[in-house]
Design an enzyme around this catalytic site. Structure first.
Site, PDB file in Angstrom:
ATOM      1  N   CYS A 295       0.840  -1.197   0.000  1.00  0.00           N
ATOM      2  CA  CYS A 295       0.000   0.000   0.000  1.00  0.00           C
ATOM      3  C   CYS A 295       0.881   1.256   0.000  1.00  0.00           C
ATOM      4  O   CYS A 295       1.509   1.567  -1.005  1.00  0.00           O
ATOM      5  CB  CYS A 295      -0.975  -0.035   1.178  1.00  0.00           C
ATOM      6  SG  CYS A 295      -2.376   1.096   0.988  1.00  0.00           S
TER       7      CYS A 295
ATOM      8  N   HIS B 289      -3.668  -5.389   0.597  1.00  0.00           N
ATOM      9  CA  HIS B 289      -3.090  -5.843   1.872  1.00  0.00           C
ATOM     10  C   HIS B 289      -3.114  -7.375   1.942  1.00  0.00           C
ATOM     11  O   HIS B 289      -4.138  -7.975   2.287  1.00  0.00           O
ATOM     12  CB  HIS B 289      -3.867  -5.254   3.048  1.00  0.00           C
ATOM     13  CG  HIS B 289      -3.637  -3.791   3.246  1.00  0.00           C
ATOM     14  ND1 HIS B 289      -2.629  -3.296   4.045  1.00  0.00           N
ATOM     15  CD2 HIS B 289      -4.269  -2.714   2.721  1.00  0.00           C
ATOM     16  CE1 HIS B 289      -2.650  -1.975   4.019  1.00  0.00           C
ATOM     17  NE2 HIS B 289      -3.640  -1.596   3.219  1.00  0.00           N
TER      18      HIS B 289
ATOM     19  N   GLU C 115      -1.806  -9.209   4.127  1.00  0.00           N
ATOM     20  CA  GLU C 115      -1.764  -9.676   5.514  1.00  0.00           C
ATOM     21  C   GLU C 115      -3.136  -9.875   6.136  1.00  0.00           C
ATOM     22  O   GLU C 115      -3.263 -10.574   7.154  1.00  0.00           O
ATOM     23  CB  GLU C 115      -0.947  -8.704   6.380  1.00  0.00           C
ATOM     24  CG  GLU C 115      -1.570  -7.338   6.626  1.00  0.00           C
ATOM     25  CD  GLU C 115      -1.298  -6.312   5.539  1.00  0.00           C
ATOM     26  OE1 GLU C 115      -1.474  -5.115   5.801  1.00  0.00           O
ATOM     27  OE2 GLU C 115      -0.916  -6.713   4.417  1.00  0.00           O
TER      28      GLU C 115
END
Length: 507
Positions: A80, A168, A170
């Site tokens: 990001c 993202h 994660e």
């Protein structure tokens, strides 16, 4: 020293999740402030990740780093903001555009020949959270993934192990995010052999070298963190460890006696100290949660210092500090969420050095280490309990009477949770005494008494948590039992707040 991935934190709310995912893949990593790259650890660094941020890369206040000291020297992944920063610093264009994405999106196209995209499926779901977009890539940058709305969802830099992803990987909602992170670890050449057994072996060696024949006292709480700390130290230095368990008057009902009993089978040298009066006196009239935490922390240190004199010569104080404690006490970009009484070092007047063998572990990792050490399941599965105890679950001023009320309510809540088979499905649960009185009717008489809030959350590491959807009939039973059996309570409520934006504890 461990091989590691370094995660540079630019202030994203999900930075800790990046670390969690890497640890789940058996690779050691450390989260550091964006401006504190550990150049001295260069031989151990296998790769670098740049996190997200709430800033825009083109703003004057945007976080900046010396990219030349990192890019091209290590495999590099920007996420990001990190991806946009790489583009911006290389001469590309990042700006606010109408093509913003928040929430779920699908990769409409991807380059499966890229090592970062290996085994990812076209159309796979990703999680976006950005107001800016990359509108022009610098020379040498090529697109390796796109969504329907954002042309540059991921890119690679030709001739380098440098990559950026706008989404993202994660977060849970990126369905193949773990695969992407694993791909990055593979192109970094990571061995991924960081396991509980390897942690124990390395830590025991480090403790023996550091402590030698010195004596150590440990702040024992009965929770899994301090228990695992005690076992590690016991294995490393044996009789040179003395565990101190302090009753600060803010423990759960019967906890002082129960904890001392729990440790009999471990062979630890444990001393119990009754210090309720000391803490109650220091806390009298204090309502501010940060001040309460600091007073309780100072009280612990005063007690340990006094006990250390009886075991002289003691040179070290051991504590069960874990990674979330460190992160929440001082965010890596400088903003304090809340202080933890066992974080931040020791006062100068205290002549003890600090040893914290679990400082870089998340809670579930601590539990796996405890299991590897042979701890009983009951101790390993015990819910987290804050060091300041009920002191931060009594909102406002603390008095012995308020402690009694909360101990009784909390005991009923957790006892019924075990009885109904719910305890092991919950990450953390407890009762909170609110500074709220409300009108009630008991035995045809008007009452004006206290309110108890019940809290229960599910989580894997305490960095994020969701409120537990406990059965209504269970909550009804708990409410009836507390109101009927705890004098001074006429109302019970249930907390349905998640973290973030709330925290697990109320103070």
């Amino acid at each position: 020293m461990h091989e590691k991935i370094v995660i540079l934190d630019f202030g994203s709310q999900t930075t800790q999740l990046i670390g969690r995912r890497i640890r789940e893949l058996n690779m050691y990593c450390e989260i550091l402030p964006y401006n504190r790259f550990p150049h001295e650890d260069a031989p151990c660094i296998k790769g670098v990740i740049l996190s997200g941020s709430s800033h825009s890369v083109y703003e004057d206040e945007a976080f900046q780093i010396n990219m030349e000291q990192i890019r091209g020297r290590y495999p590099l992944l920007g996420i990001c903001y990190g991806a946009q920063l790489l583009v911006h610093r290389a001469g590309g264009t990042v700006k606010a555009t109408p093509l913003r994405e928040y929430g779920r999106a699908q990769l409409a196209s991807l380059d499966s020949t890229s090592p970062l995209m290996k085994s990812l499926s076209p159309g796979t779901q990703v999680w976006m959270s950005h107001g800016d977009s990359i509108t022009a890539l610098p020379p040498g940058f090529r697109i390796i993934a796109a969504t329907h709305d954002v042309k540059v969802a991921a890119y690679a830099v030709q001739g380098e192990n440098t990559y950026g992803v706008q989404f993202h990987p994660e977060v849970f909602h990126t369905s193949q995010g773990m695969q992407l992170i694993d791909n990055f670890l593979n192109l970094c050449g990571c061995k991924k052999n960081w396991t509980p057994a390897s942690f124990i072996e390395t830590t025991l060696g480090e403790l023996q070298r550091k402590l030698k024949n010195d004596r150590v006292i440990l702040a024992l709480s009965g929770g899994v963190d301090s228990s695992v700390t005690a076992l590690l130290l016991h294995k490393a230095i044996g009789k040179n460890l003395t565990c101190i368990f302090v009753n600060h008057g803010l423990l759960r009902k019967n906890e002082f006696e129960d904890v001392l009993k729990d440790y009999e089978h471990l062979g630890l040298n444990v001393r119990g100290v009754q210090a309720q009066d000391l803490f109650y006196k220091a806390l009298a009239g204090v309502s501010d949660p940060e001040e309460k935490r600091k007073i309780i922390g100072k009280g612990f240190i005063d007690v340990f210092e006094e006990e250390a004199k009886k075991i002289a010569p003691v040179r070290w104080l051991a504590q069960g500090t874990i990674y979330p404690d460190v992160i929440e006490s001082l965010s890596l970009t400088g903003s304090v969420i809340k202080s933890h009484h066992n974080v931040g070092g020791l006062p100068q007047q205290m002549h003890l050095r600090l040893v914290e063998p679990l400082r870089l572990l998340f809670k579930d990792e601590v539990r796996r280490v405890g299991q590897e050490l042979g701890m009983t399941p009951r101790l390993i599965r015990r819910h987290p309990f804050p060091g300041p105890g009920l002191g931060i679950r009594i909102l406002g001023e603390i008095t012995p009477e308020k402690v009694r009320i909360l101990q009784e309510a909390d005991h009923i809540y957790l006892s019924l949770m075990r009885e109904w088979g719910l305890y092991d499905t919950i990450w953390q649960a407890g009762a909170i005494l609110l500074p709220v009185h409300s009108v009630g009717v008991m035995g045809d008489l008007r009452t004006y008494e206290n309110t108890i809030a019940l809290r229960a959350v599910t989580s894997s590491d305490a960095m994020t948590a969701d409120w537990a959807q406990l059965p209504y009939d269970f909550l009804a039973k708990v409410s009836n039992e507390i109101i009927n059996k705890v004098k001074g309570v006429n109302r019970v409520v249930y907390d349905i707040s998640s973290k973030p934006p709330a925290t697990i504890e109320w103070e």
